[in-house]
Design a protein around this motif. Structure first.
Motif, short mmCIF file in Angstrom:
data_model
loop_
_atom_site.label_atom_id
_atom_site.label_comp_id
_atom_site.label_asym_id
_atom_site.label_seq_id
_atom_site.Cartn_x
_atom_site.Cartn_y
_atom_site.Cartn_z
N GLY A 147 -4.94 7.46 -11.84
CA GLY A 147 -6.38 7.59 -11.94
C GLY A 147 -7.12 6.29 -11.68
O GLY A 147 -8.28 6.13 -12.06
N GLY A 148 -6.46 5.33 -11.00
CA GLY A 148 -7.11 4.06 -10.69
C GLY A 148 -8.08 4.19 -9.53
O GLY A 148 -8.08 5.18 -8.79
N ASN A 149 -8.91 3.18 -9.36
CA ASN A 149 -9.86 3.15 -8.26
C ASN A 149 -9.11 2.83 -6.97
O ASN A 149 -8.54 1.75 -6.82
CB ASN A 149 -10.95 2.10 -8.53
CG ASN A 149 -12.04 2.12 -7.48
OD1 ASN A 149 -11.81 1.83 -6.31
ND2 ASN A 149 -13.25 2.44 -7.91
N MET A 150 -9.11 3.76 -6.02
CA MET A 150 -8.31 3.59 -4.81
C MET A 150 -8.84 2.46 -3.93
O MET A 150 -8.06 1.74 -3.30
CB MET A 150 -8.27 4.90 -4.04
CG MET A 150 -7.57 6.03 -4.77
SD MET A 150 -5.79 5.69 -5.05
CE MET A 150 -5.13 6.15 -3.44
N THR A 151 -10.15 2.31 -3.87
CA THR A 151 -10.72 1.23 -3.06
C THR A 151 -10.31 -0.12 -3.63
O THR A 151 -9.95 -1.04 -2.89
CB THR A 151 -12.25 1.33 -3.02
OG1 THR A 151 -12.62 2.60 -2.48
CG2 THR A 151 -12.86 0.22 -2.16
N LEU A 152 -10.33 -0.24 -4.95
CA LEU A 152 -9.94 -1.50 -5.58
C LEU A 152 -8.43 -1.72 -5.43
O LEU A 152 -7.98 -2.86 -5.26
CB LEU A 152 -10.32 -1.47 -7.06
CG LEU A 152 -10.55 -2.82 -7.74
CD1 LEU A 152 -11.59 -3.63 -6.99
CD2 LEU A 152 -10.98 -2.61 -9.19
N ALA A 203 0.84 -1.21 0.00
CA ALA A 203 0.00 0.00 0.00
C ALA A 203 0.87 1.25 0.00
O ALA A 203 0.61 2.21 -0.75
CB ALA A 203 -0.93 -0.01 1.21
N GLY A 204 1.91 1.25 0.85
CA GLY A 204 2.79 2.41 0.91
C GLY A 204 3.48 2.70 -0.41
O GLY A 204 3.63 3.85 -0.82
N ILE A 205 3.88 1.63 -1.10
CA ILE A 205 4.58 1.80 -2.37
C ILE A 205 3.64 2.22 -3.49
O ILE A 205 3.97 3.09 -4.31
CB ILE A 205 5.30 0.49 -2.76
CG1 ILE A 205 6.42 0.19 -1.76
CG2 ILE A 205 5.85 0.56 -4.18
CD1 ILE A 205 7.02 -1.20 -1.91
N THR A 206 2.44 1.64 -3.53
CA THR A 206 1.59 1.78 -4.72
C THR A 206 0.45 2.77 -4.60
O THR A 206 -0.11 3.17 -5.63
CB THR A 206 1.00 0.41 -5.11
OG1 THR A 206 0.18 -0.08 -4.03
CG2 THR A 206 2.10 -0.60 -5.40
N ALA A 207 0.06 3.16 -3.39
CA ALA A 207 -1.08 4.10 -3.27
C ALA A 207 -0.86 5.37 -4.09
O ALA A 207 -1.76 5.80 -4.83
CB ALA A 207 -1.34 4.43 -1.81
#
Length: 457
Positions: free
Chosen positions: A390-395, A379-383
């Motif tokens: 512009g990806g879906n953050m929840t997904l 999560a830390g690397i890719t968020a």
């Protein structure tokens, strides 16, 4: 940050991640310290000024914990009360009665699915495994089938559904609504739990093992069909009622659901405002904790209860630090500009951006074993990358959690808990019993992610 090349940012990221992996695997340095060291290296090697690196670390750490640190503490305390009061065991017995004879695997899977939301999966398995052994002894169903069903339910919701600390940390790093993430996680978990349960049924006929007559003894007779002349499983052990056991868990879930629905429909008015407030995750989980304290600790003195709550906080402390460290790493990647740079590269390909957190969580999980560390690191690397693309953050958050299920083996404590308490000692069988089970859940989750990615853009 002007004048810094994309190559320099990538080199900084690569050096930082390499150091992070080496520190975790090869040194005595704790993962939290390793995350902060890696954050410094990525920022400095990537061209950030020293004061900007310190500022980003502080901002990322505080921003992440500001949203979920309190919930982690409340959730861990609630789990301690469930464990000590017998509420978790009461839930298991309730599901056994609900499903009836012949459906013990379904009962075990649903038990794991529910109780691992507030309780760590290791603790949940230790609490319920005696009941699984009793069922195996009396029904002649293989302990392997029952253990896989229980452990599968436990590990999936432990990995995907808040307020378990790992998913909470991921939600904080991706800065998404915890209520929506909770609901999505519960829905996505169902096919994964079902898949592991059916695998357990299949494997239980091939590794047919039953408890012996003495504690710790296991036997392997020829396979036989289950028997259902069951004795009464309600022992004299004092446990709370089913209603009292479930209430502290269901209350926050219902309140968070109301908050999510009312907020989505932009409901107004005093009643809606009250329920939106009560359904905010911090307030909802606190109310569930208060209900647990006042309904599940009867007969215990004040000092005993407070000591239990304080002991539970000790285990939460390191999770909170690691979660904050993951947030600091994510902020560095964002502020260094490397997230946006990578996102531009991904956007020029046909690779779904949600696969990035999934792949990284998978690799980290395989390398160092901890699902919580894997999902928080991913999560830390890719968020910042998912956000910039512009990806879906929840997904994206769900992808990080799902990837962390991959192939549990020797460096995962739950691998040993499941196998040892099920009497499985041969390495090849241990891998079949648990490593393959988590990989099946991982694979089903990947399929679900790809399907959801079509509709959740």
């Amino acid at each position: 940050m002007e004048g810094i090349s994309g190559a320099q940012m990538l080199i900084g990221l690569g050096i930082g991640l390499l150091v992070l992996i080496l520190l975790i695997l090869k040194t005595k340095i704790h993962v939290f310290i390793a995350l902060i060291i890696a954050s410094c290296i990525i920022g400095l090697a990537g061209g950030m000024q020293p004061d900007a690196v310190v500022s980003a670390i502080t901002k990322g750490f505080g921003g992440t914990l500001g949203s979920i640190g309190i919930i982690i503490g409340f959730g861990v305390m609630m789990g301690q009360i469930f464990e000590e009061s017998g509420a978790a065991e009461r839930m298991a017995r309730t599901f056994l009665k609900l499903f009836g004879k012949g459906h013990e695997e379904q009962a075990m899977a649903l038990t794991g699915y529910i109780i691992s939301i507030p309780i760590f999966c290791d603790s949940g398995f230790v609490i319920i495994s005696p009941l699984a052994r009793a069922l195996s002894r009396e029904t002649k169903k293989s302990i392997v089938a029952l253990s896989i069903a229980l452990a599968g339910g436990l590990v999936v919701t432990h990995s995907l559904v808040p307020p378990t600390p790992g998913p909470l940390g991921v939600a904080g790093t991706f800065q998404i609504d915890v209520g929506r993430f909770l609901l999505l996680g519960m829905v996505v978990s169902v096919p994964m739990v079902i898949a592991t349960m059916f695998y357990g049924k299949w494997l239980g006929k091939r590794i047919y093992q039953l408890p012996g007559n003495t504690e710790g003894e296991w036997v392997r007779p020829p396979y036989q069909e289950p028997q259902y002349d069951l004795q009464n499983h309600d022992s004299d052990k004092k446990m709370p009622s089913a209603f009292v056991s479930f209430a502290p868990l269901l209350l926050p879930i219902v309140l968070i659901l109301l908050n999510t629905v009312l907020s989505a429909f932009k409901a107004t008015g005093s009643v809606a405002t009250v329920f939106i407030f009560l359904g905010s995750p911090i307030i909802a989980v606190m109310l569930g904790l208060l209900l647990a304290v006042f309904t599940l600790t009867g007969g215990r003195d004040r000092k005993s209860v407070i000591n239990s709550l304080e002991n539970s906080i000790k285990s939460a402390g390191i999770i909170i630090l690691v979660t904050g460290g993951g947030g600091a790493l994510g902020q560095i990647i964002k502020d260094a500009g490397v997230g946006a740079y990578i996102a531009q590269g991904i956007a020029s390909t046909h690779l779904p951006v949600i696969l990035l957190p999934f792949i990284i969580a998978t690799l980290v999980r395989f390398v160092q074993g901890s699902g919580t560390v894997a999902m928080i690191t991913a999560a830390g690397i890719t968020a910042p990358i998912v956000s910039a693309a512009g990806g879906n953050m929840t997904l994206g958050a769900l992808a990080a959690c799902t990837g962390a299920l991959f192939f549990s083996y020797f460096n995962d404590s739950f691998y040993w808990v499941v196998n040892r308490l099920s009497g499985i000692t041969e390495t090849k069988e241990q891998i079949r019993v648990w490593s393959i089970t988590t990989t099946i859940a991982w694979a089903v989750g990947l399929v679900e992610l790809l399907i959801l990615n079509i509709f959740m853009r």
